[in-house]
Design a protein around this motif. Structure first.
Motif, PDB file in Angstrom:
ATOM      1  N   PRO A 128       0.944  -1.290  -0.212  1.00  0.00           N
ATOM      2  CA  PRO A 128      -0.105  -0.005  -0.038  1.00  0.00           C
ATOM      3  C   PRO A 128       0.852   1.336  -0.056  1.00  0.00           C
ATOM      4  O   PRO A 128       1.967   1.086   0.750  1.00  0.00           O
ATOM      5  CB  PRO A 128      -0.839  -0.045   1.406  1.00  0.00           C
ATOM      6  CG  PRO A 128      -0.608  -1.681   1.618  1.00  0.00           C
ATOM      7  CD  PRO A 128       0.632  -2.164   1.202  1.00  0.00           C
ATOM      8  N   LYS A 129       0.485   2.255  -0.730  1.00  0.00           N
ATOM      9  CA  LYS A 129       1.157   3.543  -0.775  1.00  0.00           C
ATOM     10  C   LYS A 129       1.302   4.320   0.589  1.00  0.00           C
ATOM     11  O   LYS A 129       2.232   4.779   0.967  1.00  0.00           O
ATOM     12  CB  LYS A 129       0.610   4.472  -1.730  1.00  0.00           C
ATOM     13  CG  LYS A 129       0.706   3.894  -3.246  1.00  0.00           C
ATOM     14  CD  LYS A 129       0.208   5.086  -4.325  1.00  0.00           C
ATOM     15  CE  LYS A 129       0.421   4.610  -5.822  1.00  0.00           C
ATOM     16  NZ  LYS A 129      -0.078   5.569  -6.673  1.00  0.00           N
ATOM     17  N   ASN A 130       0.144   3.980   1.324  1.00  0.00           N
ATOM     18  CA  ASN A 130       0.232   4.665   2.663  1.00  0.00           C
ATOM     19  C   ASN A 130       0.971   3.775   3.685  1.00  0.00           C
ATOM     20  O   ASN A 130       1.020   4.354   4.971  1.00  0.00           O
ATOM     21  CB  ASN A 130      -1.059   4.913   3.157  1.00  0.00           C
ATOM     22  CG  ASN A 130      -1.974   3.441   3.208  1.00  0.00           C
ATOM     23  OD1 ASN A 130      -1.505   2.294   3.293  1.00  0.00           O
ATOM     24  ND2 ASN A 130      -3.276   3.719   3.231  1.00  0.00           N
ATOM     25  N   GLY A 131       1.758   2.668   3.342  1.00  0.00           N
ATOM     26  CA  GLY A 131       2.269   1.945   4.311  1.00  0.00           C
ATOM     27  C   GLY A 131       1.542   1.230   5.328  1.00  0.00           C
ATOM     28  O   GLY A 131       2.174   0.540   6.227  1.00  0.00           O
ATOM     29  N   GLU A 132       0.343   1.231   5.303  1.00  0.00           N
ATOM     30  CA  GLU A 132      -0.428   0.689   6.413  1.00  0.00           C
ATOM     31  C   GLU A 132      -0.719  -0.798   6.090  1.00  0.00           C
ATOM     32  O   GLU A 132      -0.417  -1.715   4.872  1.00  0.00           O
ATOM     33  CB  GLU A 132      -1.745   1.519   6.476  1.00  0.00           C
ATOM     34  CG  GLU A 132      -1.899   2.770   6.792  1.00  0.00           C
ATOM     35  CD  GLU A 132      -3.063   3.562   6.867  1.00  0.00           C
ATOM     36  OE1 GLU A 132      -4.122   2.755   6.629  1.00  0.00           O
ATOM     37  OE2 GLU A 132      -3.169   4.753   7.311  1.00  0.00           O
ATOM     38  N   LEU A 133      -1.326  -1.659   7.199  1.00  0.00           N
ATOM     39  CA  LEU A 133      -1.447  -2.960   7.286  1.00  0.00           C
ATOM     40  C   LEU A 133      -2.567  -3.228   6.085  1.00  0.00           C
ATOM     41  O   LEU A 133      -3.560  -2.531   6.139  1.00  0.00           O
ATOM     42  CB  LEU A 133      -1.720  -3.569   8.601  1.00  0.00           C
ATOM     43  CG  LEU A 133      -0.836  -3.997   9.431  1.00  0.00           C
ATOM     44  CD1 LEU A 133      -1.338  -4.629  10.951  1.00  0.00           C
ATOM     45  CD2 LEU A 133      -0.355  -5.437   8.824  1.00  0.00           C
ATOM     46  N   ILE A 134      -2.669  -4.705   5.573  1.00  0.00           N
ATOM     47  CA  ILE A 134      -3.692  -4.866   4.579  1.00  0.00           C
ATOM     48  C   ILE A 134      -4.418  -6.132   5.418  1.00  0.00           C
ATOM     49  O   ILE A 134      -4.041  -6.897   5.932  1.00  0.00           O
ATOM     50  CB  ILE A 134      -3.202  -5.491   3.397  1.00  0.00           C
ATOM     51  CG1 ILE A 134      -2.149  -4.252   2.772  1.00  0.00           C
ATOM     52  CG2 ILE A 134      -4.372  -5.548   2.215  1.00  0.00           C
ATOM     53  CD1 ILE A 134      -1.352  -5.193   1.554  1.00  0.00           C
ATOM     54  N   GLY A 135      -5.893  -6.213   4.982  1.00  0.00           N
ATOM     55  CA  GLY A 135      -6.553  -7.252   5.575  1.00  0.00           C
ATOM     56  C   GLY A 135      -7.050  -7.804   4.223  1.00  0.00           C
ATOM     57  O   GLY A 135      -7.832  -7.476   3.712  1.00  0.00           O
ATOM     58  N   PHE A 136      -6.312  -8.993   3.762  1.00  0.00           N
ATOM     59  CA  PHE A 136      -6.636  -9.488   2.372  1.00  0.00           C
ATOM     60  C   PHE A 136      -7.863 -10.635   2.955  1.00  0.00           C
ATOM     61  O   PHE A 136      -7.908 -11.115   3.860  1.00  0.00           O
ATOM     62  CB  PHE A 136      -5.522 -10.334   1.943  1.00  0.00           C
ATOM     63  CG  PHE A 136      -4.412  -9.472   1.055  1.00  0.00           C
ATOM     64  CD1 PHE A 136      -4.895  -8.724   0.199  1.00  0.00           C
ATOM     65  CD2 PHE A 136      -3.101  -9.674   1.620  1.00  0.00           C
ATOM     66  CE1 PHE A 136      -3.854  -7.886  -0.686  1.00  0.00           C
ATOM     67  CE2 PHE A 136      -2.312  -9.020   0.976  1.00  0.00           C
ATOM     68  CZ  PHE A 136      -2.692  -8.051  -0.318  1.00  0.00           C
ATOM     69  N   ALA A 137      -8.768 -10.759   1.735  1.00  0.00           N
ATOM     70  CA  ALA A 137      -9.894 -11.563   1.992  1.00  0.00           C
ATOM     71  C   ALA A 137      -9.256 -13.034   1.787  1.00  0.00           C
ATOM     72  O   ALA A 137      -8.729 -13.441   0.903  1.00  0.00           O
ATOM     73  CB  ALA A 137     -11.119 -11.197   0.890  1.00  0.00           C
TER      74      ALA A 137
END
Length: 252
Positions: A128-137
């Motif tokens: 992510p460009k914002n560097g935040e954590l992702i919650g993948f489905a």
């Protein structure tokens, strides 16, 4: 699709973003591969009003979904991804799509752009460009082997790539927005038809793709060097064919 990913955010970030507890001292992982244990998030049991318990549960699962009806895992393909377009109807994923939807925390994933003519490939670290954590489905199934031992297994859900990502690969994992976490995980009241709007690729400006070296190709390479930016390979530089040696002439 998704064949490797990474989870390097702190334990505090995991607990805050996914409303879970018990992930203290979770080590950063720079090259997570299929069949390895991965962190997953599922809806917790109903909490009483005023409870201080976290809203979701964190659980380690094996990356590679095994439906409960499989008799011999050695004769069954490794299901690390599921197509979102058919997951609600395909036998391998139908039950999980209805009853066992999960989130897979990640800092980003890896994808390979392949050139058909040369056979070369270029690895990309996609984050992510914002560097935040992702919650993948994701989807989960609990498999019981012949000895009665249970193993929790999981797979990513993928969708057709957005226009920005199509130059690298035609499919990509689905990222669930934090505001939609509860709805995605709610398998009690939210049937697949209710969450169908979430099954799409992220917006084009969500991810950035960074060219990285071939280090990530080997599962044994687990250092931060996997994510060091490099100059992308130039697939237009074709190898010139060797000149034919006709000094001895030819019979034809």
């Amino acid at each position: 699709m998704c064949g490797r990913f990474s989870l390097t955010h702190s334990s505090d970030a995991l607990e805050n973003v996914f409303s879970v507890a018990g992930v203290e001292n979770f080590p950063p992982r720079y090259n997570i591969a299929p069949t390895q244990p991965i962190m997953t998030i599922s809806a917790g049991l109903p909490r009483m009003a005023g409870s201080n318990l976290p809203e979701q549960d964190a659980l380690l699962m094996r990356w590679g979904l095994l439906p409960s009806w499989v008799k011999d895992p050695s004769d069954f393909p490794l299901l690390i991804n599921a197509r979102s377009e058919t997951a609600a109807t395909k036998a391998s994923f139908r039950n999980a799509m209805r009853h066992r939807r999960i989130l897979i925390p990640a800092s980003g994933f890896y994808e390979w752009q392949r050139d058909k003519e040369t056979g070369q490939s270029q690895a990309y670290w996609v984050r992510p460009k914002n560097g935040e954590l992702i919650g993948f489905a994701g989807l989960a199934e609990t498999y019981m082997n012949k000895d009665g031992a249970e193993i929790d297994t999981a797979a990513f859900l993928t969708a057709p790539s957005n226009k920005q990502f199509q130059a690298i690969h035609h499919r990509m994992p689905i990222a669930i927005a934090e505001t939609d976490f509860k709805r995605w995980l709610d398998c009690r009241t939210q049937e697949p038809r209710h969450i169908a709007d979430l099954l799409r690729a992220p917006d084009e400006d969500f991810f950035e793709a960074i060219a990285v070296s071939d280090l990530v190709n080997k599962v044994s390479n687990t250092s931060p060097e996997n994510q060091k930016q490099v100059t992308p390979k130039d697939f237009t530089q074709r190898k010139k064919p060797k000149p034919i040696d006709d000094s001895q002439g030819s019979l034809f």
